[in-house]
Design a protein around this motif. Structure first.
Motif, PDB file in Angstrom:
ATOM      1  N   TYR A  22       0.830  -1.199   0.000  1.00 35.25           N
ATOM      2  CA  TYR A  22       0.000   0.000   0.000  1.00 35.25           C
ATOM      3  C   TYR A  22       0.871   1.257   0.000  1.00 35.25           C
ATOM      4  O   TYR A  22       0.605   2.216  -0.736  1.00 35.25           O
ATOM      5  CB  TYR A  22      -0.938  -0.005   1.200  1.00 35.25           C
ATOM      6  CG  TYR A  22      -1.931   1.134   1.203  1.00 35.25           C
ATOM      7  CD1 TYR A  22      -3.174   1.004   0.574  1.00 35.25           C
ATOM      8  CD2 TYR A  22      -1.628   2.345   1.815  1.00 35.25           C
ATOM      9  CE1 TYR A  22      -4.078   2.062   0.568  1.00 35.25           C
ATOM     10  CE2 TYR A  22      -2.524   3.399   1.808  1.00 35.25           C
ATOM     11  CZ  TYR A  22      -3.749   3.252   1.184  1.00 35.25           C
ATOM     12  OH  TYR A  22      -4.646   4.298   1.172  1.00 35.25           O
ATOM     13  N   ASN A  48      -7.421  -3.593  -0.359  1.00 38.34           N
ATOM     14  CA  ASN A  48      -6.717  -2.319  -0.225  1.00 38.34           C
ATOM     15  C   ASN A  48      -5.662  -2.058  -1.296  1.00 38.34           C
ATOM     16  O   ASN A  48      -5.396  -0.908  -1.630  1.00 38.34           O
ATOM     17  CB  ASN A  48      -6.043  -2.250   1.147  1.00 38.34           C
ATOM     18  CG  ASN A  48      -7.042  -2.291   2.283  1.00 38.34           C
ATOM     19  OD1 ASN A  48      -7.702  -1.305   2.589  1.00 38.34           O
ATOM     20  ND2 ASN A  48      -7.185  -3.460   2.920  1.00 38.34           N
ATOM     21  N   PHE A 314      -1.531   3.336   9.024  1.00 37.19           N
ATOM     22  CA  PHE A 314      -2.555   2.966   8.050  1.00 37.19           C
ATOM     23  C   PHE A 314      -3.610   4.067   8.000  1.00 37.19           C
ATOM     24  O   PHE A 314      -3.968   4.632   9.040  1.00 37.19           O
ATOM     25  CB  PHE A 314      -3.234   1.656   8.462  1.00 37.19           C
ATOM     26  CG  PHE A 314      -2.441   0.411   8.165  1.00 37.19           C
ATOM     27  CD1 PHE A 314      -2.460  -0.146   6.892  1.00 37.19           C
ATOM     28  CD2 PHE A 314      -1.682  -0.192   9.146  1.00 37.19           C
ATOM     29  CE1 PHE A 314      -1.733  -1.296   6.610  1.00 37.19           C
ATOM     30  CE2 PHE A 314      -0.952  -1.340   8.878  1.00 37.19           C
ATOM     31  CZ  PHE A 314      -0.974  -1.895   7.608  1.00 37.19           C
ATOM     32  N   TYR A 318      -8.586   2.105   5.688  1.00 39.12           N
ATOM     33  CA  TYR A 318      -7.976   0.823   5.328  1.00 39.12           C
ATOM     34  C   TYR A 318      -8.835  -0.295   5.904  1.00 39.12           C
ATOM     35  O   TYR A 318      -9.165  -0.291   7.086  1.00 39.12           O
ATOM     36  CB  TYR A 318      -6.559   0.739   5.900  1.00 39.12           C
ATOM     37  CG  TYR A 318      -5.653  -0.260   5.186  1.00 39.12           C
ATOM     38  CD1 TYR A 318      -4.857   0.148   4.127  1.00 39.12           C
ATOM     39  CD2 TYR A 318      -5.598  -1.590   5.582  1.00 39.12           C
ATOM     40  CE1 TYR A 318      -4.016  -0.750   3.478  1.00 39.12           C
ATOM     41  CE2 TYR A 318      -4.760  -2.493   4.942  1.00 39.12           C
ATOM     42  CZ  TYR A 318      -3.971  -2.064   3.890  1.00 39.12           C
ATOM     43  OH  TYR A 318      -3.138  -2.960   3.244  1.00 39.12           O
TER      44      TYR A 318
END
Length: 356
Positions: A22, A48, A314, A318
């Motif tokens: 990510y 994600n 995060f 998420y």
């Protein structure tokens, strides 16, 4: 060459729930696939890391030519990044029982097979600092020697992710190797003050006050385990904003037998986070007040799943998909903080642009 031809692309070995993927994607690197032996990570990863393929495989069994065909890869591709953030229990100072994690000590050696086969433009390895202390046994020393002898420029160092936009003290060994330039690639530090707990969690950051045992059925997952009555009493004795278990050590009802006469040992247990400091390292047990300094700065409970994820950098949207609190917390605690991954990715992209 145009930008499409120069677009960097990556395969993320040991991808887990996607923290590294990510963060790299956010930096501007395309993620082709994430590989992991743990099938329970698949839903979280795919939810994600858009357009990436999740490959369920044991790296010990996966063959180089099999991955080559499956992902249509070519050797000596200057735009290919191979990432290996292998599970690190064997080299961690936290884990004292090494028998269960014995297999993990050879994962770096297995990852190096793929690097030697594909000869990618870039290689990234992220792990606990212990892998550097035991660099002979872990295979790190021979891997670095091979990279250097083959023409890669290799940067390796222990970095604290707090310097890269993560509101957490977490030291990580990081190796970035490249054969595209003769310049060491180093993660790009974030300018300004380091982020603190108060900058990311609390009511003022969209985290409503909750009681121990609260279950959040929305994707926000502001969920926290229950506490026993005696642990509730203990937390009431621990002062807000950084208090610790010594504040109930002299109470015969509340003191734990294992800590009698050991006031200097494991002082973080039952301890509260400080608002005005980065958090301690978020482990896989951050939802438990007895496993470290994981008590909310002022509420009488452990950190929620979303708070732990936020302290790992995060984003709040998420999506974590798992069967229980422990499974989701394991994905969060084991993750490469996405903001740190972005700092690595941006450094690689900057280097590539300078090389063109």
């Amino acid at each position: 060459m145009n930008d499409i031809e120069n677009r960097l692309k990556a395969i993320d070995f040991f991808c887990s729930g996607g923290g590294m993927s990510y963060g790299m994607l956010k930096a501007g690197i395309d993620i082709l696939a994430g590989i992991d032996i743990d099938m329970s990570c698949k839903d979280t990863y795919e939810a994600n890391v858009k357009n990436a393929q999740f490959i369920h495989a044991d790296v010990f069994d996966l063959r180089e030519d099999e991955l080559e065909r499956k992902m249509n890869l070519t050797k000596n591709d200057n735009n290919l990044v191979l990432i290996g953030c292998s599970p690190c229990q064997f080299w961690s100072i936290i884990n004292t029982d090494k028998t269960k994690s014995q297999k993990s000590k050879s994962l770096l050696i297995e990852f190096s097979r793929f690097v030697k086969y594909f000869m990618p433009g870039y290689v990234v390895v992220e792990n606990v600092p212990g892998v550097l202390r035991c660099k002979e046994e872990s295979g790190l020393s021979s891997f670095i020697s091979w990279l250097t002898a083959t023409g890669y420029k290799v940067h390796f160092e222990v970095h604290n992710v707090v310097d890269y936009g993560v509101p957490q003290n977490r030291k990580r060994f990081t190796l970035i190797a490249n054969r595209v330039t003769d310049i060491n690639i180093i993660p790009i530090k974030q300018k300004g003050e380091v982020k603190k707990v108060k900058d990311v969690i609390g009511e003022h950051n969209g985290f409503p006050r909750i009681e121990a045992g609260h279950k959040d059925k929305s994707d926000f997952l502001h969920t926290v385990p229950r506490l026993s009555d005696i642990n509730k009493k203990r937390l009431k004795k621990v002062s807000k904003d950084g208090g610790n278990r010594l504040e109930f050590a002299n109470d015969p009802e509340l003191q734990l037998n294992c800590f009698i006469g050991k006031d200097e040992a494991f002082k973080d247990t039952f301890g509260r986070l400080w608002w005005d400091k980065p958090s301690p390292t978020i482990t896989t047990k951050f939802f438990s007040i007895s496993n470290g300094r994981f008590t909310h700065p002022e509420e009488d409970r452990a950190l929620s799943l979303r708070e732990g994820a936020t302290l790992q950098s995060f984003p709040k949207d998420y999506k974590f998909i798992g069967t229980n609190i422990a499974a989701i917390a394991r994905m969060i605690g084991n993750a490469v903080p996405p903001e740190y991954a972005t700092a690595i990715g941006k450094a690689i992209i900057k280097s590539q642009k300078n090389a063109i």
